[in-house]
Scaffold this motif. Structure first.
Motif, mmCIF file in Angstrom:
data_model
loop_
_atom_site.group_PDB
_atom_site.id
_atom_site.type_symbol
_atom_site.label_atom_id
_atom_site.label_comp_id
_atom_site.label_asym_id
_atom_site.label_seq_id
_atom_site.Cartn_x
_atom_site.Cartn_y
_atom_site.Cartn_z
ATOM 1 N N ILE A 547 48.782 22.399 39.223
ATOM 2 C CA ILE A 547 50.227 22.608 39.335
ATOM 3 C C ILE A 547 50.554 23.888 38.582
ATOM 4 O O ILE A 547 50.336 23.968 37.366
ATOM 5 C CB ILE A 547 51.014 21.435 38.731
ATOM 6 C CG1 ILE A 547 50.679 20.129 39.465
ATOM 7 C CG2 ILE A 547 52.516 21.711 38.812
ATOM 8 C CD1 ILE A 547 51.364 18.905 38.881
ATOM 9 N N ALA A 548 51.031 24.883 39.311
ATOM 10 C CA ALA A 548 51.411 26.154 38.694
ATOM 11 C C ALA A 548 52.911 26.160 38.476
ATOM 12 O O ALA A 548 53.689 25.929 39.411
ATOM 13 C CB ALA A 548 51.000 27.327 39.577
ATOM 14 N N LEU A 549 53.302 26.412 37.231
ATOM 15 C CA LEU A 549 54.717 26.437 36.867
ATOM 16 C C LEU A 549 55.005 27.734 36.110
ATOM 17 O O LEU A 549 55.230 27.732 34.899
ATOM 18 C CB LEU A 549 55.056 25.214 36.005
ATOM 19 C CG LEU A 549 56.491 25.069 35.507
ATOM 20 C CD1 LEU A 549 57.464 24.878 36.659
ATOM 21 C CD2 LEU A 549 56.591 23.922 34.515
ATOM 22 N N PRO A 550 54.953 28.877 36.816
ATOM 23 C CA PRO A 550 55.190 30.151 36.115
ATOM 24 C C PRO A 550 56.575 30.227 35.481
ATOM 25 O O PRO A 550 56.791 30.987 34.539
ATOM 26 C CB PRO A 550 55.009 31.196 37.224
ATOM 27 C CG PRO A 550 55.175 30.450 38.511
ATOM 28 C CD PRO A 550 54.672 29.074 38.254
ATOM 29 N N SER A 551 57.517 29.407 35.984
ATOM 30 C CA SER A 551 58.841 29.376 35.357
ATOM 31 C C SER A 551 58.778 28.932 33.905
ATOM 32 O O SER A 551 59.721 29.167 33.131
ATOM 33 C CB SER A 551 59.758 28.411 36.116
ATOM 34 O OG SER A 551 59.807 28.738 37.488
ATOM 35 N N ALA A 552 57.676 28.292 33.504
ATOM 36 C CA ALA A 552 57.543 27.839 32.122
ATOM 37 C C ALA A 552 57.565 29.005 31.145
ATOM 38 O O ALA A 552 57.949 28.849 29.986
ATOM 39 C CB ALA A 552 56.246 27.038 31.958
ATOM 40 N N HIS A 553 57.118 30.173 31.596
ATOM 41 C CA HIS A 553 57.131 31.336 30.706
ATOM 42 C C HIS A 553 57.926 32.498 31.281
ATOM 43 O O HIS A 553 58.006 33.556 30.670
ATOM 44 C CB HIS A 553 55.703 31.789 30.391
ATOM 45 C CG HIS A 553 54.825 31.919 31.613
ATOM 46 N ND1 HIS A 553 55.033 32.839 32.590
ATOM 47 C CD2 HIS A 553 53.730 31.209 31.999
ATOM 48 C CE1 HIS A 553 54.103 32.711 33.519
ATOM 49 N NE2 HIS A 553 53.310 31.733 33.191
ATOM 50 N N ASP A 554 58.490 32.337 32.460
ATOM 51 C CA ASP A 554 59.250 33.429 33.066
ATOM 52 C C ASP A 554 60.483 32.841 33.760
ATOM 53 O O ASP A 554 60.428 32.409 34.912
ATOM 54 C CB ASP A 554 58.381 34.178 34.067
ATOM 55 C CG ASP A 554 59.052 35.433 34.609
ATOM 56 O OD1 ASP A 554 60.246 35.655 34.316
ATOM 57 O OD2 ASP A 554 58.377 36.199 35.334
ATOM 58 N N SER A 555 61.581 32.838 33.059
ATOM 59 C CA SER A 555 62.809 32.234 33.588
ATOM 60 C C SER A 555 63.418 33.035 34.724
ATOM 61 O O SER A 555 64.304 32.543 35.425
ATOM 62 C CB SER A 555 63.830 32.080 32.462
ATOM 63 O OG SER A 555 64.157 33.349 31.895
ATOM 64 N N SER A 556 62.932 34.266 34.941
ATOM 65 C CA SER A 556 63.502 35.087 36.016
ATOM 66 C C SER A 556 63.077 34.614 37.399
ATOM 67 O O SER A 556 63.606 35.082 38.409
ATOM 68 C CB SER A 556 63.081 36.547 35.836
ATOM 69 O OG SER A 556 61.692 36.717 36.097
ATOM 70 N N LEU A 557 62.128 33.685 37.467
ATOM 71 C CA LEU A 557 61.594 33.259 38.758
ATOM 72 C C LEU A 557 62.450 32.202 39.439
ATOM 73 O O LEU A 557 62.209 31.850 40.597
ATOM 74 C CB LEU A 557 60.172 32.717 38.577
ATOM 75 C CG LEU A 557 59.170 33.687 37.939
ATOM 76 C CD1 LEU A 557 57.816 33.015 37.767
ATOM 77 C CD2 LEU A 557 59.021 34.948 38.778
ATOM 78 N N ALA A 558 63.402 31.654 38.732
ATOM 79 C CA ALA A 558 64.244 30.603 39.307
ATOM 80 C C ALA A 558 65.584 30.597 38.590
ATOM 81 O O ALA A 558 65.701 31.091 37.463
ATOM 82 C CB ALA A 558 63.553 29.245 39.176
#
Length: 694
Positions: A547-558
Motif C-alpha cells: 500500500i503506497a501512501l505518498p500523501s503521508a509525507h507529501d500533503s500536496s498530492l491530495a
C-alpha cells in the motif's frame, strides 16, 4: 611468514629431492631422512592449518618403501625413479579429479581468502597441477625408456615446472580476466563521433528512444556533454514508470479535489548527494529542481503490523527482539550487507557509478579493494540470509522488500539487494509533488541545453545502414539521421522490432527472442476522503501486496484531509489479460475488489472513504509503457540483463532490462553507462585504472 608459491612448492618436494640426493649412499638413510623431512613439514603445515598433498604422500611413501624391502618386494627399490614419478603423477591428477589440485593448497597461503571460493582460482591451479602431472609423466617415461639420462631429463622437466609455476598463474589469470571483461562487453565497437563533428548528413548527434529514467539520464548527460539530443516518447509525458497523473474528484461536500497518482515509483534509492541519482542531478544542474521527502515503511506479517525502523541498527534491534535466537546472525548479516553496499558504491561521489572494475589490473585489485562485494555480490540473496540467520521468521522479515525487484526472490542476488538495503543505510526518498517531478527535471535539463523531448512521437524503426546506426524513423514517417541511438524502449522490442533480426548476429537474435519479461503488476489507485494512519509504504507479506501512501509525507498530492493511495500487487506478465476480451472489465474489477478487501486489514473502513477508483492490469501497463507483457522490471532476473552496447555500432541500451537491472537508481546507472559508451566520462574525473575505451 609468507613464502611465494613456487618456493613453497619446492620446499614441499624437498623430501623427494633429499631422497634422490642421498640415494647413492644406499641403505635406509635416504628413506629415513626423506621420511623425517616430510613428517616435519606435515607438522609445520598442521600448525599453519593446511596439510599439503606432496608432503603427506611423501610421508606415506617413505614409510612404506622400507617395508616393501623387508617383505621381499624389491621391484619398487630397483625401479625407484619410475615409481616415484608415477606416484607423483597419480597424486597430481588424482587431486584434480577430486577438485583439490595440490598447487591450490600452496596458492591459498599466498593469495587473499577472498579468491579461494572462485571457480577461476581452482581452474588456474588445476591447469598448473596438470602441468606438474605431465612433467612427472615425462620423468616416468624417461626412467622407463632411457634410465641412463633419466635424472637429467627429470631435473630439466622439474626446472621447467618451477618456471611454469612462477609465470603460468599470472598469464592464466590475466587471460581469464580478459575473457570475463570481454563477456561483460562483447561488442567493443569504437564510439562514433557524436560531439563537434557537425556532420552535414546528421540531423542530431544522438536520438534517445523512450523517455524512461534510463533514457532521460543518457539524454541529459549527453546534452550536458554538448551533444544535440532528441528524445522520442510515445506517451504524452516523459518518465516511463516514473510518471504521475492528476485526477479531479468530487468530494463529499460537493467540491472538486485534485489527487496525484504515480505510475509505479513511490520510493527511490541513491538520491543522496554522492549516490547515482544525486550525482546525476548535480552533473546536469537539476539538483535544485527536485525536493526529496523521506519515505517511512511498515510491514504486516503473521497478522501483526509494525513500523520498520529507518536505519540498519534499528532494523537489527527490532529483528533481534522478535527473534532472539537470530540476534547475532542478523547483526552479522547486516554488517556484511553494509560492507557489500559500501564496496559497490565506492567512489560513486566522483564517478556517479558503482565501482565497476573495467581493466585487468582493476579486476585483480577488486578482491582486496572491495572484499565484501567480491565475496557476496553474485551469491543468491536468500542463500546468504540462510547462512547468517537461522530463524525463518527473521529471514522473512529481512526479505520483505524483495518485491522492489521481483516476485521471485529466489532469483535475486546479493548485489541486486544491496541497493534495496541502502534504504536502511542511507534512506529512501520520494520527489515532492509526485514522481513526475524527477522525470520533468531531467527533461527540462535536456531542453535547457538545446535538446528536444518530443512527446506523442513513437519510434517505428531504428535505421541501420552499412552495419551501423544511421537514424531513427518515427511512426509519422519522419526520418532523423544520427550516428548514435540510445534505446530505453523494451529491450526485446528494440532489437527484434525496431532494429530487426536481419541486422543481428544469429546468436544475439536468439538471445533476444529467448528473453522473458519480468513480473508485471496489478494496481488499484484510490482517492480517499480520509488519511489512513499508515506510513508511506506498507507491505502485506501474506498477500504479497503493498500500500503506497505518498500523501503521508507529501500533503500536496491530495486535498486537506484526503489521500492518494495505490494498492500494488506483483503479478505474472502476459497472464491472459486481453483488453478485447468480453470479460476483461469484470475480471479486472474482481481483482481490484480482492486487493481492496486485503487492504481493509490495515484500513478497516476503507470502502466508505473511496471517492474514486481506477484499476490497472498487466494489459494496462503494456498499453502505456509498451513493454512485453506489461513487464515492469524489464527482463526476468534469472536471465540477466543485456549489456549496454549492442552488436550494432552506435546503438546502446538503457533501462530496467539492461545492466544493472530495474529500479530508478539502477536505470540511472544504465543511462550513464550508455552515455559514457558514446562520449566517455561526463563531468567527472575518474581514476586512470577505471577508465575504459568506449
Amino acid at each position: 611468514m609468507t613464502v611465494s608459491t613456487p618456493v613453497r612448492i619446492v620446499l614441499g618436494f624437498s623430501p623427494w629431492i633429499a631422497f634422490g640426493a642421498l640415494q647413492p649412499l644406499g641403505g635406509l638413510w635416504p628413506s629415513l631422512t626423506a621420511l623425517g623431512l616430510s613428517l616435519g613439514l606435515c607438522a609445520l603445515d598442521r600448525r599453519r592449518g593446511s596439510l599439503k598433498a606432496p608432503e603427506l604422500v611423501a610421508a606415506a611413501f617413505f614409510a612404506l618403501l622400507p617395508a616393501c624391502g623387508a617383505l621381499g618386494w624389491a621391484w619398487p627399490a630397483e625401479n625407484i625413479g619410475l615409481v616415484i614419478h608415477l606416484v607423483l603423477a597419480a597424486m597430481a591428477f588424482g587431486g584434480i579429479a577430486l577438485g583439490t589440485p595440490f598447487t591450490l593448497q600452496y596458492a591459498r597461503e599466498e593469495m587473499p581468502r577472498e579468491y579461494w571460493h572462485l571457480p577461476q582460482f581452482v581452474a588456474v591451479n588445476s591447469v598448473i597441477t596438470a602441468v606438474w602431472g605431465a612433467i612427472f609423466l615425462v620423468g616416468a617415461a624417461a626412467f622407463w625408456l632411457a634410465p641412463t639420462v633419466a635424472p637429467v631429463i627429470g631435473s630439466a622437466a622439474a626446472l621447467a615446472g618451477i618456471l611454469a609455476n612462477r609465470r603460468l598463474p599470472d598469464w592464466l589469470t590475466k587471460r581469464a580476466i580478459a575473457k570475463q571483461l570481454a563477456a561483460r562487453e562483447p561488442f567493443a565497437w569504437p564510439a562514433p563521433a557524436v560531439i563537434g563533428a557537425k556532420d552535414a548528413d546528421s540531423d542530431r548527434d544522438v536520438v534517445v528512444v523512450g523517455s524512461g529514467i534510463g533514457g532521460l539520464t543518457a539524454g541529459a548527460l549527453l546534452a550536458e556533454a554538448g551533444a544535440r539530443v532528441t528524445v522520442l516518447e510515445a506517451h504524452d509525458r516523459p518518465g516511463g514508470f516514473c510518471t504521475s497523473w492528476d485526477r479531479k474528484v468530487r468530494l463529499a461536500d460537493g467540491s472538486m479535489g485534485r489527487f496525484v497518482f504515480d505510475a509505479g515509483v513511490h520510493d527511490i534509492s541513491g538520491a543522496r548527494a554522492d549516490g547515482p541519482v544525486g550525482h546525476l542531478l548535480r552533473t546536469v544542474g537539476a539538483a535544485d529542481r527536485v525536493i526529496w521527502q523521506p519515505v517511512n515503511r511498515g510491514i504486516l506479517m503473521d497478522g501483526r503490523f509494525r513500523l520498520l525502523p529507518g536505519d540498519a541498527d534499528g532494523l537489527v534491534a527490532m529483528v533481534a527482539a522478535e527473534h532472539p535466537g537470530s540476534a547475532e546472525g542478523v547483526a552479522a548479516f547486516m554488517a556484511e550487507m553494509r560492507g557489500v553496499y559500501r564496496d559497490l558504491f565506492l567512489d560513486c561521489g566522483t564517478t556517479g557509478l558503482p565501482h565497476i572494475p573495467r581493466t585487468v589490473e582493476a579486476m585483480r585489485a577488486y578482491p582486496r579493494l572491495c572484499p565484501h562485494a567480491f565475496r557476496w555480490r553474485d551469491t543468491g540473496f536468500l542463500a546468504m540470509l540462510e547462512q547468517f540467520v537461522p530463524d525463518g521468521g527473521a529471514r522473512r522479515l529481512l526479505a520483505s522488500m524483495t518485491g522492489y525487484l521481483s516476485d521471485r526472490p529466489e532469483t535475486l542476488r546479493v548485489g541486486q539487494m544491496a541497493a534495496i538495503f541502502g534504504y536502511f543505510f542511507d534512506g529512501g526518498v520520494y520527489p515532492q509533488g509526485g514522481s513526475q517531478r524527477l522525470a520533468d527535471a531531467l527533461a527540462d535539463s535536456i531542453r535547457d541545453k538545446g535538446g528536444e523531448v518530443l512527446l506523442r512521437t513513437p519510434a517505428a524503426r531504428i535505421l541501420v545502414e552499412g552495419g551501423r546506426v544511421a537514424g531513427v524513423q518515427t511512426a509519422e514517417g519522419r526520418r532523423i539521421a544520427t550516428p548514435a541511438v540510445v534505446s530505453n524502449a523494451d529491450v526485446r522490442r528494440t532489437m527484434l522490432e525496431l532494429v530487426g533480426t536481419e541486422h543481428l548476429p544469429d546468436a544475439y537474435a536468439a538471445r533476444c527472442r529467448a528473453l522473458r519479461p519480468s513480473t508485471s503488476a496489478f494496481m488499484v489507485t484510490l482517492a480517499l476522503d480520509t488519511v489512513p494512519d499508515l506510513p508511506a509504504m506498507s507491505f502485506l507479506t501474506d498477500e504479497r501486496m503493498a500500500i503506497a501512501l505518498p500523501s503521508a509525507h507529501d500533503s500536496s498530492l491530495a486535498p486537506e484531509g484526503c489521500a492518494a493511495v495505490s494498492l500494488i500487487k506483483l503479478a505474472p506478465a502476459e497472464d491472459g489479460w486481453d483488453r478485447e476480451a468480453p470479460d476483461y472489465r469484470a475480471r479486472k474489477e474482481r481483482e481490484g475488489d480482492a486487493m481492496i478487501a486485503a487492504a481493509r486489514r490495515l484500513i478497516p473502513d476503507l470502502d466508505r472513504h473511496i471517492r474514486q477508483r481506477q484499476d490497472a492490469s498487466a494489459a494496462t501497463f503494456a498499453r502505456y509503457a509498451h513493454t512485453t507483457g506489461g513487464a515492469i522490471y524489464g527482463v526476468d532476473p534469472a536471465q540477466g540483463p543485456l549489456p549496454r552496447k549492442t552488436p550494432i555500432p552506435g546503438l546502446c541500451l538503457a533501462g530496467g532490462g539492461v545492466y544493472p537491472g530495474p529500479g530508478v537508481e539502477a536505470c540511472v546507472i544504465s543511462g550513464r553507462l550508455a552515455a559514457e559508451a558514446l562520449v566517455g566520462p561526463i563531468g567527472v574525473r575518474r581514476p586512470a585504472e577505471e577508465l575504459c575505451a568506449a
